[in-house]
Write an enzyme that holds these catalytic residues in place. Sequence first.
Site, PDB file in Angstrom:
ATOM      1  N   CYS A 164      -1.619  -5.439  -8.435  1.00  0.00           N
ATOM      2  CA  CYS A 164      -0.521  -5.234  -9.390  1.00  0.00           C
ATOM      3  C   CYS A 164      -0.592  -6.135 -10.610  1.00  0.00           C
ATOM      4  O   CYS A 164       0.113  -5.894 -11.579  1.00  0.00           O
ATOM      5  CB  CYS A 164       0.819  -5.358  -8.682  1.00  0.00           C
ATOM      6  SG  CYS A 164       1.052  -6.912  -7.867  1.00  0.00           S
ATOM      7  N   ASP A 172       2.186  -1.706 -13.075  1.00  0.00           N
ATOM      8  CA  ASP A 172       3.277  -0.745 -12.883  1.00  0.00           C
ATOM      9  C   ASP A 172       3.636   0.106 -14.105  1.00  0.00           C
ATOM     10  O   ASP A 172       3.969   1.270 -13.946  1.00  0.00           O
ATOM     11  CB  ASP A 172       4.509  -1.476 -12.315  1.00  0.00           C
ATOM     12  CG  ASP A 172       4.225  -1.968 -10.910  1.00  0.00           C
ATOM     13  OD1 ASP A 172       3.603  -1.206 -10.148  1.00  0.00           O
ATOM     14  OD2 ASP A 172       4.589  -3.109 -10.569  1.00  0.00           O
ATOM     15  N   HIS A 213       5.991  -0.125  -2.643  1.00  0.00           N
ATOM     16  CA  HIS A 213       5.090   0.793  -3.336  1.00  0.00           C
ATOM     17  C   HIS A 213       4.095   1.388  -2.332  1.00  0.00           C
ATOM     18  O   HIS A 213       3.778   0.751  -1.320  1.00  0.00           O
ATOM     19  CB  HIS A 213       4.260   0.029  -4.385  1.00  0.00           C
ATOM     20  CG  HIS A 213       5.002  -0.286  -5.645  1.00  0.00           C
ATOM     21  ND1 HIS A 213       5.068  -1.560  -6.159  1.00  0.00           N
ATOM     22  CD2 HIS A 213       5.677   0.504  -6.515  1.00  0.00           C
ATOM     23  CE1 HIS A 213       5.756  -1.536  -7.301  1.00  0.00           C
ATOM     24  NE2 HIS A 213       6.146  -0.297  -7.524  1.00  0.00           N
TER      25      HIS A 213
END
Length: 265
Positions: free
Chosen positions: A257, A74, A170
Amino acid sequence: MSSPTTCYHFNSAIVRKPSSSVVSGLRAEDLGDPDYHGVKAEHDAYIKTLESVGMRVTVLPALEAFPDSIFMEDPALVFTEGAIILNPGAPSRQGEAREIAPVLHELFEKVLELPQGGHADGGDILVTPKSVMIGLSARTDEQGATALIECLKTLGHRGEIVNTPEGVLHFKTECSLLDEETVLVTRRMAQSGIFNDFRKVILPDGDEPAANAVRINKSVLVSSNYQRTMELLDQQGYSVVPMKTSEIQKIDAGLSCMSLRWFRS
Ligand code: CIR
């Protein structure tokens, strides 16, 4: 344009160890706190898997002050051509960008920074051979996405702004790239029209959390909680690597992620 090499042919990754504060990570829905030792075991297995599919993994120390800092994807975006330090949208995560800067300067010749003001999370960015898709979401705003397009141009990539379906954390919570022309998507994402130029593998109903898979070289890492998705991908000829995600899923983890991935030439 991003070449197929940029999109899933990788030899390098950065991960960050979970801190014991990971148990209070952000979550969209309360499924109970994850168990720290369980998160650690799943994260250790993730690192081993990255190594087994051909990656050299740089492991950064845990950051107690940032419960979600295990989600390396991120606060930055990386390419062979250079790295971009992002500005995460969640207030509790904004300091993660500063923490990642030193290692990026060590590993990349060119390191750009998203200007202050706008926000963008790596989880909203899908790199495809056609464009770098930037999904607007509660974490990524117009200002951040527009500034990111300028940074991408400097590195020779074309950015494109798209919408993340309402209520989804997301953009990549609901899609992943499987190969040059194929995406793994939820039915809702398939119907959005965003991926009209792609071949689509649509997840079985009920398997939506498996959408965040990650293609690395010849393998596709998929959450082992979703047997039907693993079978579907196997039938389509993909080499599936099942990954345990029971604990990290409680704080909305997907498989992309937990690392930054790139091809280091
Ligand atoms: C968060 O809400 O920021 C974390 N608990 C989960 C972040 C997952 N990141 C991602 O999918 N790129």
